[in-house]
Scaffold this motif. Structure first.
Motif: not given
Length: 174
Positions: A36-53
């Motif tokens: 599940g590493a890829g999913v964990h990375v995307v979740k972390q990025l989505a949480d820390t980069h909310t609203g990134l255009p």
């Protein structure tokens, strides 16, 4: 929040009508520890980069042909997944462009995905809609046993993988 966009259209888009977003696609089964590493990375990025255009973070799960539409409608694709890198667990390596194509078509298969990333890229290529910019951020797994958390080695690699993804995003958007 991870967004999953419904991109159903009656006909495939032409290269000129593709969106210019960067699609960051995390793959894996979060019930099989390191898988599940890829999913964990995307979740972390989505949480820390909310609203990134112009960046969409997508949980691709264990892949299916339904992701083909997301791939053919983007100009820039970053895939995050476990990869048999033949190195120590937790190692992170980036394959970009032709290097990605070569790796996913010839690399060792160590995944439980329904279809392979190679299959999805082949579909895009056959339609003449392979994303112009594409990269794989691969993480060497240690274990695929049942478990909802990655091993310590892979958990420690997640921030490194996040940074590699964001380096690509910044370079591609410059």
């Amino acid at each position: 929040m991870i967004t999953i966009t419904d991109r159903a259209d009656s006909a495939p888009p032409s290269p000129a009508t593709r969106n210019r977003q960067v699609l960051v696609l995390g793959l894996g089964n979060i019930l099989l520890s390191d898988e599940g590493a890829g999913v964990h990375v995307v979740k972390q990025l989505a949480d820390t980069h909310t609203g990134l255009p112009d960046v969409e973070f997508m949980d691709g799960g264990t892949l299916s042909f339904t992701l083909a539409d997301a791939i053919v409608t983007t100009d820039s694709l970053i895939v995050v997944d476990t990869a048999a890198l033949e190195t120590e667990p937790g190692a992170v390596q980036v394959f970009e462009g032709d290097a990605m194509d070569h790796f996913v078509s010839t690399g060792a298969k160590s995944s439980v995905h329904e279809v392979s990333l190679s299959d999805l890229l082949a579909i895009a290529a056959l339609e003449g809609l392979l994303p112009r910019r594409r990269a794989l951020v691969g993480i060497q797994p240690q274990d695929f046993d049942w478990g909802d958390q990655p091993t310590a080695a892979v958990a420690n690699a997640l921030p490194v993988a996040c940074e590699r993804v964001m380096e690509l995003v910044r370079r591609w958007q410059a």
